[in-house]
Scaffold this active site. Structure first.
Site, PDB file in Angstrom:
ATOM      1  N   GLU A  72       0.763  -1.348  -0.197  1.00 37.33           N
ATOM      2  CA  GLU A  72       0.101  -0.042  -0.075  1.00 37.33           C
ATOM      3  C   GLU A  72       0.895   1.425  -0.006  1.00 37.33           C
ATOM      4  O   GLU A  72       0.457   2.211  -0.533  1.00 37.33           O
ATOM      5  CB  GLU A  72      -0.890  -0.123   1.170  1.00 37.33           C
ATOM      6  CG  GLU A  72      -2.148  -0.921   1.064  1.00 37.33           C
ATOM      7  CD  GLU A  72      -1.822  -2.305   1.517  1.00 37.33           C
ATOM      8  OE1 GLU A  72      -0.628  -2.716   1.784  1.00 37.33           O
ATOM      9  OE2 GLU A  72      -2.801  -3.171   1.451  1.00 37.33           O
ATOM     10  N   HIS A 141     -10.064  -4.091  11.298  1.00 36.15           N
ATOM     11  CA  HIS A 141     -10.514  -4.322  10.040  1.00 36.15           C
ATOM     12  C   HIS A 141     -12.143  -3.591  10.134  1.00 36.15           C
ATOM     13  O   HIS A 141     -12.995  -4.133   9.421  1.00 36.15           O
ATOM     14  CB  HIS A 141     -10.849  -5.712   9.506  1.00 36.15           C
ATOM     15  CG  HIS A 141      -9.464  -6.088   8.841  1.00 36.15           C
ATOM     16  ND1 HIS A 141      -8.321  -6.357   9.627  1.00 36.15           N
ATOM     17  CD2 HIS A 141      -9.527  -6.578   7.664  1.00 36.15           C
ATOM     18  CE1 HIS A 141      -7.416  -6.955   8.743  1.00 36.15           C
ATOM     19  NE2 HIS A 141      -7.892  -7.207   7.581  1.00 36.15           N
TER      20      HIS A 141
HETATM   21  C1  LIG Z   1      -2.159  -4.244   4.425  1.00 37.84           C
HETATM   22  C2  LIG Z   1      -3.011  -5.173   4.371  1.00 37.84           C
HETATM   23  N1  LIG Z   1      -3.587  -5.348   2.861  1.00 37.84           N
HETATM   24  C3  LIG Z   1      -4.416  -6.068   2.221  1.00 37.84           C
HETATM   25  C4  LIG Z   1      -5.187  -6.928   3.239  1.00 37.84           C
HETATM   26  C5  LIG Z   1      -6.299  -7.852   2.657  1.00 37.84           C
HETATM   27  N2  LIG Z   1      -5.535  -9.239   2.898  1.00 37.84           N
HETATM   28  C6  LIG Z   1      -5.659 -10.043   3.926  1.00 37.84           C
HETATM   29  S1  LIG Z   1      -5.100 -11.472   3.709  1.00 37.84           S
HETATM   30  C7  LIG Z   1      -4.430 -11.230   2.196  1.00 37.84           C
HETATM   31  C8  LIG Z   1      -3.653 -12.216   1.583  1.00 37.84           C
HETATM   32  C9  LIG Z   1      -2.542 -12.564   2.380  1.00 37.84           C
HETATM   33  O1  LIG Z   1      -1.907 -13.721   1.601  1.00 37.84           O
HETATM   34  P1  LIG Z   1      -0.502 -14.183   2.374  1.00 37.84           P
HETATM   35  O2  LIG Z   1      -0.016 -13.305   3.046  1.00 37.84           O
HETATM   36  O3  LIG Z   1      -0.117 -15.041   1.354  1.00 37.84           O
HETATM   37  O4  LIG Z   1      -1.183 -15.046   3.224  1.00 37.84           O
HETATM   38  P2  LIG Z   1      -2.412 -16.411   3.156  1.00 37.84           P
HETATM   39  O5  LIG Z   1      -3.706 -15.829   3.204  1.00 37.84           O
HETATM   40  O6  LIG Z   1      -2.236 -16.705   1.762  1.00 37.84           O
HETATM   41  O7  LIG Z   1      -2.059 -17.269   4.407  1.00 37.84           O
HETATM   42  C10 LIG Z   1      -4.898  -9.945   2.079  1.00 37.84           C
HETATM   43  C11 LIG Z   1      -4.438  -9.388   0.720  1.00 37.84           C
HETATM   44  C12 LIG Z   1      -4.585  -6.964   4.577  1.00 37.84           C
HETATM   45  N3  LIG Z   1      -5.319  -7.802   5.632  1.00 37.84           N
HETATM   46  N4  LIG Z   1      -3.604  -5.850   5.047  1.00 37.84           N
END
Ligand SMILES: Cc1ncc(C[n+]2csc(CCOP(=O)(O)OP(=O)(O)O)c2C)c(N)n1
Ligand SMILES: [Mg+2]
Lengths: 338, 317
Positions: A72, A141
């Site tokens: 971001e 959130h």
């Molecule tokens: C700073 C931020 N941006 C976007 C999100 C929304 N978000 C939550 S989980 C996620 C995906 C995360 O992927 P990863 O780090 O690979 O973990 P996984 O869910 O695959 O375990 C996103 C985009 C967030 N929680 N925080």
């Protein structure tokens, strides 16, 4: 400049085509992108199949919608750089909580760039973000941070409450040559209302009266405006309801005009109370129209606490049309009988 | 690199991993079943398919070792020692939950078992894990720290800043990347232009494991953790794995880019096949184990159900 084709004071005649809030945003974005090849959108999941709650689905120019990594802070700097060099980016964050990761770029860069160079450059950057609670999403959130950003010079802040305003304000934001943040409450997305098909803008800094009354002025933003309107209609409250639509710049004329009539002020803003939008409006009314107030102003917002996750706590935390209506009845109901 | 000695697993550890994975799996399956009834009013990020990573890692950790989690908390928290009852009660929004109903699914807390909290804003908790390692160094303690995150958390600047900090200051932290190849619905190739382990190798030694194979994780995590303890410096471990469920919620994933083979991709089936072959367990004993865990889950749910909801107490705005 294609934007000169806008009629900026267009009002929807009654009974026009109904559109959902989220579709109004979609239409505004699509029309802006079709009108002006400099307009593009970017953000995490901006291009995925869910399309930002549906606001980015089936766009005419998918090639100008960029999905991004979870970066971001960099995303914001990139959007600023594009805005400085001829593009008109719409930067989207699925939750306003993620804006906090980009605080440096937003506050130190985006907000300051124009004034640091004495306004010699345009920063036509729109930052859309989603506010409001989901479901047990907890402290990180569920925030609504409009007050935090409204405090920063150089950022305009808009908060549409109706589909009509969503389209008009977004187009105004895209057309504007300075950074504009638009906070969209997720609970509004499915609301419908009349929205003209053609493009139109709503001047930034122009509020509107949603309900006519004479005993109490209520200034309410975004979902809080809709909740207050519901309370007024269900309970037949004698309330003059003002939706500022733009938090910054703020339509003080409209608010003062109403307070002069009613002599009472309640501000309903779903955000933390300390130093927030409600505090600002209250203090401005006290500064500018103290002699017209018959009673001390009041505020409704979140409690002075972070969002809890558990259902019963969550339900107690957030104001509703009923809690707003009861508070108003307690206040002016007594007054009217006396 | 796999010598006969390293491939030989201590039977107690094999059983421990199987139990840990089954607890996480059976618990997640129960959550998935109950979720549509709305008894849990909180978004859930289930770990089905990914259980081997935390199960293999936590065999090598003590309660004193600290672990900082992101949003996908259940399996790693249980593996680290969070009691089933406390997790279930948190999901049910009850005062007996690990965060007293304030946190929900993404925010788990259990200092007794080295869980000082978890964060739902992707990336930030990586730095917090480095801070725990700094604390170990400054206080002259023995414990190590684990920053536990997904592949997409490496998109964030704080990932790079944290690795640099840990390497410069020589801090005893394991960077554990549970790489399920997905950021919500976005494949890793679309969110990262770099190879994650390649970037990490600029800062620290890197180990890799097959995250669908508990034995592979057990072996590589063993080496990685030992190296952190011995060198008191950061080490990186990437475990590639697969997410069987949608990013959030109770439904199976249906992305074309994420095909799942329930036999070869299942860390539990794989370990059970190995254990049966090595005469470490019999099919009958596995059944008994599954039943025993079901009873524990029943108990956790009953505990949650009879626990009180919190009383609202907020300051009026
Ligand atoms: C700073 C931020 N941006 C976007 C999100 C929304 N978000 C939550 S989980 C996620 C995906 C995360 O992927 P990863 O780090 O690979 O973990 P996984 O869910 O695959 O375990 C996103 C985009 C967030 N929680 N925080
Ligand atoms: Mg992932």
């Amino acid at each position: 400049m294609p934007w000169s084709r806008f009629d900026s004071n267009y009002r929807a005649p009654a009974g026009e085509r109904d559109l959902a809030f989220v579709d109004a945003i979609r239409e505004a974005t699509d029309q802006a992108m079709c009108l002006d090849p400099r307009v593009f959108a970017m953000g995490l999941d901006a291009d995925d199949k869910f399309g930002v709650f549906g606001s980015m689905r089936d766009m005419t120019h998918p090639e100008r919608i960029l999905g991004t990594p979870i970066s971001e802070n960099a995303n914001t700097g990139v959007a600023l750089g594009a805005a400085l060099t001829g593009m008109r980016p719409i930067l989207i964050n699925l939750r306003n909580d993620f804006l906090l990761v980009a605080m440096d770029q937003i506050v130190n860069y985006v907000a300051k760039w124009q004034s640091m160079f004495d306004g010699q450059c345009a920063v036509p950057l729109v930052m859309r973000s989603v506010i409001g609670r989901g479901w047990g999403c907890g402290a990180q959130h569920s925030q609504s941070l409009q007050g935090l950003f409204a405090q920063i010079p150089g950022l305009k802040v808009v908060m549409p409450a109706t589909p009509y305003d969503a389209k008009g304000l977004l187009l105004s934001a895209i057309k504007d040559d300075s950074p504009v943040m638009m906070f969209e409450h997720r609970w509004l997305y499915k609301n419908t209302g009349p929205v003209p098909e053609e493009m139109y803008t709503i001047p930034l800094g122009q509020g509107q009266r949603l309900h006519e009354g004479s005993s109490l002025t209520v200034v309410a933003t975004s979902l809080a405006a809709i909740h207050t309107l519901t309370a007024c209609e269900q309970r037949g409250l004698d309330v003059d309801l003002i939706d500022p639509r733009t938090i910054k710049p703020l339509d003080m004329d409209l608010i003062l005009d109403s307070v002069s009539k009613t002599g009472r002020l309640l501000v309903v803003d779903y955000d933390f109370p300390f130093g927030g939008v409600a505090a600002e409006i209250t203090s401005r009314v006290c500064e500018q129209a103290f002699d017209r107030l018959r009673e001390p102003p009041q505020r409704i917002g979140f409690p002075e606490a972070n969002m809890p996750a558990s259902g019963p706590l969550e339900r107690a935390y957030y104001p509703t049309p009923d809690t707003i209506g009861e508070r108003i009845e307690r206040w002016i109901g007594v007054e009217v009988c006396a | 690199m796999s010598t006969a000695e390293l491939d030989t697993i201590n039977p107690a550890d094999a059983l421990r991993m199987l139990r840990t994975m089954r607890v996480a799996r059976q618990m997640s399956q129960r959550i998935a079943k109950l979720y549509p009834t709305d008894v849990m009013e909180t978004p859930v990020h289930l770990c089905i398919g990914q259980e081997a990573v935390s199960a293999g890692l936590c065999c090598h950790l003590t309660d004193a070792d600290q672990m900082l989690l992101g949003h996908r908390t259940h399996a790693p928290a249980l593996a680290k020692g969070l009691p089933l009852r406390k997790l279930m009660a948190e999901l049910y929004g009850r005062t007996t939950g690990c965060s007293h109903a304030r946190g929900g699914s993404m925010h788990v807390f259990d200092p007794e078992h080295g869980l000082p909290g978890s964060s739902a804003i992707v990336g930030g908790s990586i730095a917090v894990g480095v801070g725990a390692a700094l604390s170990s160094k400054l206080s002259g303690s023995d414990f190590i720290s684990v920053s536990y995150f997904g592949d997409a958390a490496t998109n964030a600047g704080v990932f790079h800043e944290s690795m640099n900090f840990a390497a410069l200051k020589q801090l005893p932290v394991l960077f554990l990347c549970e790489n399920n190849g997905l950021s919500n619905v976005m494949p890793v190739a679309e969110h990262a232009a770099y190879e994650i382990a390649g970037v990490a190798s600029q800062f620290m030694p890197v180990f890799r494991a097959d995250g669908t194979d508990a034995l592979s994780v057990y072996r590589e995590a063993g080496k990685a953790v030992r190296q952190v303890r011995e060198t008191r410096a950061p080490v990186f471990l990437e475990c590639t794995t697969k997410r069987w469920m949608k990013h959030q919620g109770h439904e199976r994933d249906d992305l074309e880019i994420n095909p799942i083979d329930p036999v070869t991709d299942c860390p539990i089936a794989r370990l059970e096949r190995f254990m049966i072959g090595a005469s470490l367990i019999t099919p009958r004993e596995i059944l008994a184990l599954a039943k025993e865990i079901e009873a524990e889950i029943d108990d956790a749910i009953e505990f949650a159900e009879r626990s009180p909801y919190p009383q609202p107490e907020f300051v009026e705005a």
